[in-house]
Write a protein that holds these residues in place. Structure first.
Motif, PDB file in Angstrom:
ATOM      1  N   VAL A  18      -6.035  -1.911  -9.927  1.00  0.00           N
ATOM      2  CA  VAL A  18      -5.104  -1.875  -8.795  1.00  0.00           C
ATOM      3  C   VAL A  18      -5.234  -0.557  -8.045  1.00  0.00           C
ATOM      4  CG1 VAL A  18      -2.672  -1.799  -8.131  1.00  0.00           C
ATOM      5  CG2 VAL A  18      -3.439  -3.485  -9.794  1.00  0.00           C
ATOM      6  N   ARG A  19      -5.319   0.546  -8.773  1.00  0.00           N
ATOM      7  CA  ARG A  19      -5.422   1.863  -8.127  1.00  0.00           C
ATOM      8  C   ARG A  19      -6.709   1.988  -7.329  1.00  0.00           C
ATOM      9  NH1 ARG A  19      -3.310   5.072 -13.507  1.00  0.00           N
ATOM     10  NH2 ARG A  19      -1.067   4.868 -13.098  1.00  0.00           N
ATOM     11  N   ARG A  20      -7.753   1.280  -7.722  1.00  0.00           N
ATOM     12  CA  ARG A  20      -9.008   1.299  -6.985  1.00  0.00           C
ATOM     13  C   ARG A  20      -9.034   0.243  -5.877  1.00  0.00           C
ATOM     14  NH1 ARG A  20     -11.752   1.152 -12.252  1.00  0.00           N
ATOM     15  NH2 ARG A  20     -12.341  -0.978 -11.675  1.00  0.00           N
ATOM     16  N   SER A  21      -7.952  -0.525  -5.765  1.00  0.00           N
ATOM     17  CA  SER A  21      -7.911  -1.668  -4.839  1.00  0.00           C
ATOM     18  C   SER A  21      -9.067  -2.629  -5.113  1.00  0.00           C
ATOM     19  CB  SER A  21      -7.956  -1.192  -3.373  1.00  0.00           C
ATOM     20  OG  SER A  21      -6.810  -0.443  -3.051  1.00  0.00           O
ATOM     21  N   ASP A  22      -9.424  -2.735  -6.390  1.00  0.00           N
ATOM     22  CA  ASP A  22     -10.479  -3.653  -6.809  1.00  0.00           C
ATOM     23  C   ASP A  22      -9.807  -4.985  -7.133  1.00  0.00           C
ATOM     24  OD1 ASP A  22     -12.595  -5.029  -7.874  1.00  0.00           O
ATOM     25  OD2 ASP A  22     -13.182  -3.473  -9.308  1.00  0.00           O
ATOM     26  N   TRP A  23      -9.507  -5.744  -6.084  1.00  0.00           N
ATOM     27  CA  TRP A  23      -8.718  -6.959  -6.258  1.00  0.00           C
ATOM     28  C   TRP A  23      -9.463  -8.038  -7.022  1.00  0.00           C
ATOM     29  CZ3 TRP A  23      -4.467  -4.835  -5.733  1.00  0.00           C
ATOM     30  CH2 TRP A  23      -4.171  -3.959  -4.679  1.00  0.00           C
ATOM     31  N   ALA A  24     -10.785  -8.054  -6.929  1.00  0.00           N
ATOM     32  CA  ALA A  24     -11.563  -9.027  -7.705  1.00  0.00           C
ATOM     33  C   ALA A  24     -11.400  -8.770  -9.199  1.00  0.00           C
ATOM     34  CB  ALA A  24     -13.037  -8.968  -7.309  1.00  0.00           C
ATOM     35  N   GLU A  25     -11.398  -7.500  -9.586  1.00  0.00           N
ATOM     36  CA  GLU A  25     -11.212  -7.159 -10.995  1.00  0.00           C
ATOM     37  C   GLU A  25      -9.777  -7.447 -11.437  1.00  0.00           C
ATOM     38  OE1 GLU A  25     -11.871  -5.969 -14.858  1.00  0.00           O
ATOM     39  OE2 GLU A  25     -13.252  -6.575 -13.270  1.00  0.00           O
ATOM     40  N   VAL A  26      -8.815  -7.206 -10.562  1.00  0.00           N
ATOM     41  CA  VAL A  26      -7.427  -7.558 -10.884  1.00  0.00           C
ATOM     42  C   VAL A  26      -7.331  -9.048 -11.173  1.00  0.00           C
ATOM     43  CG1 VAL A  26      -5.072  -7.692  -9.989  1.00  0.00           C
ATOM     44  CG2 VAL A  26      -6.449  -5.655  -9.552  1.00  0.00           C
ATOM     45  N   SER A  27      -7.990  -9.840 -10.331  1.00  0.00           N
ATOM     46  CA  SER A  27      -8.002 -11.286 -10.542  1.00  0.00           C
ATOM     47  C   SER A  27      -8.653 -11.638 -11.874  1.00  0.00           C
ATOM     48  CB  SER A  27      -8.750 -11.978  -9.391  1.00  0.00           C
ATOM     49  OG  SER A  27      -8.795 -13.380  -9.587  1.00  0.00           O
ATOM     50  N   ASN A  28      -9.742 -10.957 -12.217  1.00  0.00           N
ATOM     51  CA  ASN A  28     -10.415 -11.217 -13.496  1.00  0.00           C
ATOM     52  C   ASN A  28      -9.484 -10.950 -14.675  1.00  0.00           C
ATOM     53  OD1 ASN A  28     -12.792 -11.904 -12.201  1.00  0.00           O
ATOM     54  ND2 ASN A  28     -13.686  -9.851 -12.373  1.00  0.00           N
ATOM     55  N   ARG A  29      -8.705  -9.874 -14.570  1.00  0.00           N
ATOM     56  CA  ARG A  29      -7.782  -9.531 -15.644  1.00  0.00           C
ATOM     57  C   ARG A  29      -6.698 -10.600 -15.792  1.00  0.00           C
ATOM     58  NH1 ARG A  29     -10.011  -6.017 -19.147  1.00  0.00           N
ATOM     59  NH2 ARG A  29     -11.343  -4.603 -17.943  1.00  0.00           N
ATOM     60  N   LEU A  30      -6.193 -11.088 -14.681  1.00  0.00           N
ATOM     61  CA  LEU A  30      -5.181 -12.142 -14.738  1.00  0.00           C
ATOM     62  C   LEU A  30      -5.779 -13.447 -15.264  1.00  0.00           C
ATOM     63  CD1 LEU A  30      -3.258 -11.585 -11.376  1.00  0.00           C
ATOM     64  CD2 LEU A  30      -2.567 -10.906 -13.672  1.00  0.00           C
ATOM     65  N   GLU A  31      -7.001 -13.731 -14.854  1.00  0.00           N
ATOM     66  CA  GLU A  31      -7.668 -14.953 -15.302  1.00  0.00           C
ATOM     67  C   GLU A  31      -7.886 -14.934 -16.811  1.00  0.00           C
ATOM     68  OE1 GLU A  31     -11.690 -17.596 -14.314  1.00  0.00           O
ATOM     69  OE2 GLU A  31     -11.413 -15.611 -13.419  1.00  0.00           O
ATOM     70  N   ALA A  32      -8.229 -13.751 -17.340  1.00  0.00           N
ATOM     71  CA  ALA A  32      -8.477 -13.627 -18.778  1.00  0.00           C
ATOM     72  C   ALA A  32      -7.192 -13.790 -19.589  1.00  0.00           C
ATOM     73  CB  ALA A  32      -9.109 -12.268 -19.081  1.00  0.00           C
ATOM     74  N   GLY A  33      -6.054 -13.415 -19.000  1.00  0.00           N
ATOM     75  CA  GLY A  33      -4.810 -13.461 -19.745  1.00  0.00           C
ATOM     76  C   GLY A  33      -3.928 -14.659 -19.488  1.00  0.00           C
ATOM     77  N   SER A  34      -4.072 -15.277 -18.327  1.00  0.00           N
ATOM     78  CA  SER A  34      -3.198 -16.386 -17.969  1.00  0.00           C
ATOM     79  C   SER A  34      -3.961 -17.703 -17.963  1.00  0.00           C
ATOM     80  CB  SER A  34      -2.580 -16.151 -16.583  1.00  0.00           C
ATOM     81  OG  SER A  34      -1.893 -17.307 -16.144  1.00  0.00           O
ATOM     82  N   PRO A  35      -3.686 -18.613 -18.901  1.00  0.00           N
ATOM     83  CA  PRO A  35      -4.376 -19.904 -18.910  1.00  0.00           C
ATOM     84  C   PRO A  35      -4.086 -20.728 -17.662  1.00  0.00           C
ATOM     85  CG  PRO A  35      -2.580 -19.874 -20.500  1.00  0.00           C
ATOM     86  CD  PRO A  35      -2.749 -18.465 -20.032  1.00  0.00           C
ATOM     87  N   GLN A  36      -2.876 -20.573 -17.103  1.00  0.00           N
ATOM     88  CA  GLN A  36      -2.545 -21.328 -15.893  1.00  0.00           C
ATOM     89  C   GLN A  36      -3.352 -20.842 -14.692  1.00  0.00           C
ATOM     90  OE1 GLN A  36      -0.066 -20.138 -17.940  1.00  0.00           O
ATOM     91  NE2 GLN A  36       1.546 -21.678 -18.185  1.00  0.00           N
ATOM     92  N   TYR A  37      -3.466 -19.522 -14.558  1.00  0.00           N
ATOM     93  CA  TYR A  37      -4.240 -18.975 -13.441  1.00  0.00           C
ATOM     94  C   TYR A  37      -5.715 -19.311 -13.598  1.00  0.00           C
ATOM     95  CZ  TYR A  37      -5.891 -15.502 -10.027  1.00  0.00           C
ATOM     96  OH  TYR A  37      -6.491 -14.870  -8.954  1.00  0.00           O
ATOM     97  N   SER A  38      -6.204 -19.263 -14.823  1.00  0.00           N
ATOM     98  CA  SER A  38      -7.602 -19.629 -15.083  1.00  0.00           C
ATOM     99  C   SER A  38      -7.861 -21.075 -14.703  1.00  0.00           C
ATOM    100  CB  SER A  38      -7.927 -19.405 -16.564  1.00  0.00           C
ATOM    101  OG  SER A  38      -9.244 -19.816 -16.861  1.00  0.00           O
ATOM    102  N   ALA A  39      -6.938 -21.965 -15.062  1.00  0.00           N
ATOM    103  CA  ALA A  39      -7.084 -23.377 -14.718  1.00  0.00           C
ATOM    104  C   ALA A  39      -7.035 -23.583 -13.207  1.00  0.00           C
ATOM    105  CB  ALA A  39      -5.990 -24.193 -15.400  1.00  0.00           C
ATOM    106  N   PHE A  40      -6.160 -22.842 -12.550  1.00  0.00           N
ATOM    107  CA  PHE A  40      -6.033 -22.937 -11.090  1.00  0.00           C
ATOM    108  C   PHE A  40      -7.342 -22.571 -10.400  1.00  0.00           C
ATOM    109  CE2 PHE A  40      -4.980 -20.438  -7.179  1.00  0.00           C
ATOM    110  CZ  PHE A  40      -4.582 -21.502  -6.372  1.00  0.00           C
ATOM    111  N   LEU A  41      -7.945 -21.450 -10.807  1.00  0.00           N
ATOM    112  CA  LEU A  41      -9.213 -21.037 -10.205  1.00  0.00           C
ATOM    113  C   LEU A  41     -10.313 -22.046 -10.505  1.00  0.00           C
ATOM    114  CD1 LEU A  41      -9.278 -17.173 -10.867  1.00  0.00           C
ATOM    115  CD2 LEU A  41      -8.481 -18.407  -8.842  1.00  0.00           C
TER     116      LEU A  41
END
Length: 307
Positions: A85-108
């Protein structure tokens, strides 16, 4: 506390950043009342956000005798989340959420798989996305409803990994792959023809809305809006006389769309990480040489493509 909650909690991306940032800065475990006080929210809302952050893996919790006694600590995944987040690396933020949230992973996964379909070149309506999520969840402990979809859409759109046409409201994945200039020019002319045919006015005399062109071309190419702007500026600079940009009045209808575009930006204040989130229905034009344009006309289709 069960981590197998069937539905995703209605927690915004900004709130996840807030609690993770405060926990990573804390010198000792935080409690619900501390987070409620710092975020100026109710304890119920603070605990809901904390529990969702725990479920995703950003925090861990030591249970007490009641909710107030629970103590929350940042995890390694949470630290990596805040660093991104501090680097504004939004793709990596998304990767972190995808790895932790099964619902977000399924959505993507649903959005990505939809692109390989045959309907509307793979774009999906909200009802189709929700139905696909429910089908995927048949053999899992998870369930989905409209609120779930709204939360997941908010995460994906703000992190610019999922696009949604502001006019048709259809979803598409935003690819990190580069778009070639030839492919961009072909898509631009194709979409231009489709919109011009809908208007029913002669091509050489028709100025079409750049915001509308942007939404449809981005959907066609699965590219970001920033990529569209960069490539159109370059294409117009290479084809003076063939492509013509035009401005518009302050209240031009070209700025308006049925739904807003969700964005997120990093803002620093008081040493804390904060995010500014907007859902803007006023679409931007195209900026070139310090001027902003809202309409495009094509006078010669034999374009010079700088490869």
């Amino acid at each position: 506390m069960s981590e197998q909650r069937p539905t995703i909690r209605p927690v915004t991306l900004g709130r996840l950043v807030d609690v993770a940032d405060r926990c990573v800065r804390a010198t000792e475990p935080v409690t619900t009342d501390v987070i409620a006080d710092e975020l100026n929210v109710t304890e119920r809302r603070a605990r809901e956000t904390l529990l969702e952050a725990c479920r995703i893996g950003l925090l861990n919790v030591k249970d007490g005798n009641n909710s107030d006694a629970e103590q929350f600590n940042i995890t390694g995944a949470g630290e990596s989340f805040i660093t991104a987040v501090r680097r504004s690396d939004w793709a990596e933020v998304s990767n972190r959420l995808e790895a932790g949230s099964p619902q977000y992973s399924a959505f993507l996964a649903v959005i990505d798989q939809g692109r390989s379909g045959t309907t509307n070149e793979g774009s999906m309506k909200a009802s189709e996305v929700l139905e696909s999520l429910k089908e995927r969840a048949e053999d899992t402990p998870y369930t989905y409803n409209q609120t779930s979809l709204d939360v997941l859409t908010g995460w994906g759109e703000r992190l610019n990994v999922v696009g949604r046409n502001a006019f048709t409201e259809t979803f598409y994945p935003v690819s990190v792959s580069e778009v070639g200039p030839t492919a961009f020019a072909d898509a631009l002319l194709s979409v231009y023809d489709e919109l011009e045919a809908t208007a029913g006015i002669n091509l050489s005399q028709r100025y079409l809305s750049i915001p509308r062109l942007r939404e449809h071309v981005c959907e066609r190419l699965c590219c970001s809006r920033a990529t569209f702007d960069e490539m159109l500026v370059q294409l117009c600079a290479d084809n003076i006389g063939s492509l013509e940009l035009s401005g518009g009045p302050i209240d031009t209808a070209a700025k308006e769309s049925p739904r807003g575009i969700r964005c997120i930006e990093l803002s620093e204040g008081d040493g804390l990480v904060a995010t500014t989130q907007t859902t803007d229905r006023v679409l931007s034009g195209l900026e070139q040489y310090g001027k902003r344009y809202y309409y495009l006309a094509v006078f010669d289709r034999d374009l010079n493509i700088d490869t």
